[in-house]
Design a protein around this motif. Sequence first.
Motif, mmCIF file in Angstrom:
data_model
loop_
_atom_site.group_PDB
_atom_site.id
_atom_site.type_symbol
_atom_site.label_atom_id
_atom_site.label_comp_id
_atom_site.label_asym_id
_atom_site.label_seq_id
_atom_site.Cartn_x
_atom_site.Cartn_y
_atom_site.Cartn_z
ATOM 1 N N LEU A 154 0.823 -1.203 0.000
ATOM 2 C CA LEU A 154 0.000 0.000 0.000
ATOM 3 C C LEU A 154 0.861 1.258 0.000
ATOM 4 O O LEU A 154 0.569 2.232 -0.712
ATOM 5 C CB LEU A 154 -0.933 -0.010 1.216
ATOM 6 C CG LEU A 154 -2.076 -1.038 1.185
ATOM 7 C CD1 LEU A 154 -2.770 -1.090 2.538
ATOM 8 C CD2 LEU A 154 -3.074 -0.689 0.080
ATOM 9 N N ARG A 155 1.915 1.252 0.807
ATOM 10 C CA ARG A 155 2.802 2.416 0.830
ATOM 11 C C ARG A 155 3.499 2.604 -0.513
ATOM 12 O O ARG A 155 3.768 3.731 -0.926
ATOM 13 C CB ARG A 155 3.817 2.250 1.959
ATOM 14 C CG ARG A 155 3.203 2.465 3.342
ATOM 15 C CD ARG A 155 4.163 2.126 4.458
ATOM 16 N NE ARG A 155 3.574 2.447 5.752
ATOM 17 C CZ ARG A 155 4.034 2.016 6.929
ATOM 18 N NH1 ARG A 155 5.127 1.233 6.955
ATOM 19 N NH2 ARG A 155 3.437 2.351 8.057
ATOM 20 N N ALA A 156 3.824 1.490 -1.172
ATOM 21 C CA ALA A 156 4.434 1.599 -2.497
ATOM 22 C C ALA A 156 3.469 2.220 -3.506
ATOM 23 O O ALA A 156 3.904 2.808 -4.508
ATOM 24 C CB ALA A 156 4.889 0.219 -2.982
ATOM 25 N N HIS A 157 2.165 2.079 -3.259
ATOM 26 C CA HIS A 157 1.150 2.690 -4.129
ATOM 27 C C HIS A 157 0.820 4.125 -3.709
ATOM 28 O O HIS A 157 -0.138 4.710 -4.208
ATOM 29 C CB HIS A 157 -0.130 1.853 -4.133
ATOM 30 C CG HIS A 157 -0.032 0.625 -4.997
ATOM 31 N ND1 HIS A 157 0.698 -0.486 -4.639
ATOM 32 C CD2 HIS A 157 -0.564 0.339 -6.229
ATOM 33 C CE1 HIS A 157 0.615 -1.408 -5.577
ATOM 34 N NE2 HIS A 157 -0.157 -0.927 -6.568
ATOM 35 N N GLY A 158 1.566 4.670 -2.756
ATOM 36 C CA GLY A 158 1.356 6.056 -2.364
ATOM 37 C C GLY A 158 0.384 6.267 -1.231
ATOM 38 O O GLY A 158 0.012 7.411 -0.947
ATOM 39 N N VAL A 159 -0.024 5.210 -0.544
ATOM 40 C CA VAL A 159 -0.962 5.318 0.568
ATOM 41 C C VAL A 159 -0.175 5.527 1.859
ATOM 42 O O VAL A 159 0.766 4.783 2.145
ATOM 43 C CB VAL A 159 -1.859 4.075 0.666
ATOM 44 C CG1 VAL A 159 -2.818 4.204 1.836
ATOM 45 C CG2 VAL A 159 -2.623 3.865 -0.640
ATOM 46 N N ASP A 160 -0.574 6.494 2.645
ATOM 47 C CA ASP A 160 0.060 6.770 3.936
ATOM 48 C C ASP A 160 -0.648 5.937 5.000
ATOM 49 O O ASP A 160 -1.749 6.262 5.433
ATOM 50 C CB ASP A 160 -0.054 8.256 4.249
ATOM 51 C CG ASP A 160 0.651 8.626 5.554
ATOM 52 O OD1 ASP A 160 1.345 7.755 6.114
ATOM 53 O OD2 ASP A 160 0.510 9.781 6.000
#
Length: 350
Positions: free
Chosen positions: A79-85
């Motif tokens: 998820l973080r790799a997809h830009g989600v914080d």
Amino acid sequence: MTATDARSAAAPDQASAPVLTPTLGRRLRASRGRIVIGVVAIVVAVLGVLIAGQSAQQRPPLDPASATPTGAKALVEVLRAHGVDVRPATTLEQAADAAADAAPDQVTIAVYDPNRFLPVAKLAGDDRLAERTVLIAPPKGMADALRAAGRDVAVIRTASVLENQHIAEGGNAGEAIRLLGGTRVLVWYTPGLSDLGVTAPKTIADLTPPWVTPLIVLAALIVAAAAAWRGRRFGALVIEDLPVVVRASEALEGRARLYQRSDARLTALDAVRMGAVGRLATRLGLGPGAAVTDVCAAVAARLRLDPAGVRGTLLDAEPRTDAELMELTRRVAALEASVTGSNQPGEWHR
């Protein structure tokens, strides 16, 4: 020079040379400090691994920071790799604070409450939380209560599909990203005891006085310093001669007892022969480096005796009993005396 010559020449040097090679016991005693330090280091390392492993095993299921099979770190990193914080929270207050600095339509809150710590009414009545909520394996009635409060609710019925060990199976990863990665901020909320209004029991760290930890650290440093002090060796051990005088007669008797105890008749006879051959070579003018065979030939020529008999006395004959040893010793002495003229020439071979 024959093998007997070499053995005769080497015997006194081997007997008089000090033994410098350290034995296994000496090596162990000299290295006991290093061995203790090594064992302590191994024990500390093993305990550290065990404690770390137990700590990892004690993490709750779907912990976003856990890389264990039941954790959710794999999904969180994707998820973080997809830009989600992704923002973890363990209390309702933390969840509200995590969602406060983002627009309501840019926040998703994922709620996983396997222990049923969070009352449904408390979650539904808190208007500080995001409008979009994803419930993971929720209790019965929670989704309906949130929908009645105007929330946008999605439900993941089985929590195991989000675990590290199952996230890559089938379409689990894609479905999870679709439900949890639709907004800029994801609050990963796992309710705890504080959400029930119950104070968690105090741990050993809470009950321990503040001065105990520095004292333990100081004690560990003292033990390490003592181990380094007692275990370190500055270079190799030095062998020093003690101020002890051993009389020649005592050394002779001691060596004789050793020969007798080990039935080393030939070794004892070789010691007698070696001394006699050296003195005969000097008296016959052959020099100290003369071979035994040359000394035998010179003695036979001087005394007009059979060379084979002289060679047998000084070199070849081997005693099998104590009586033969004494007889050969007497013959060597008689032969040496004959050369110096103190006895009759034929006495040595009787």
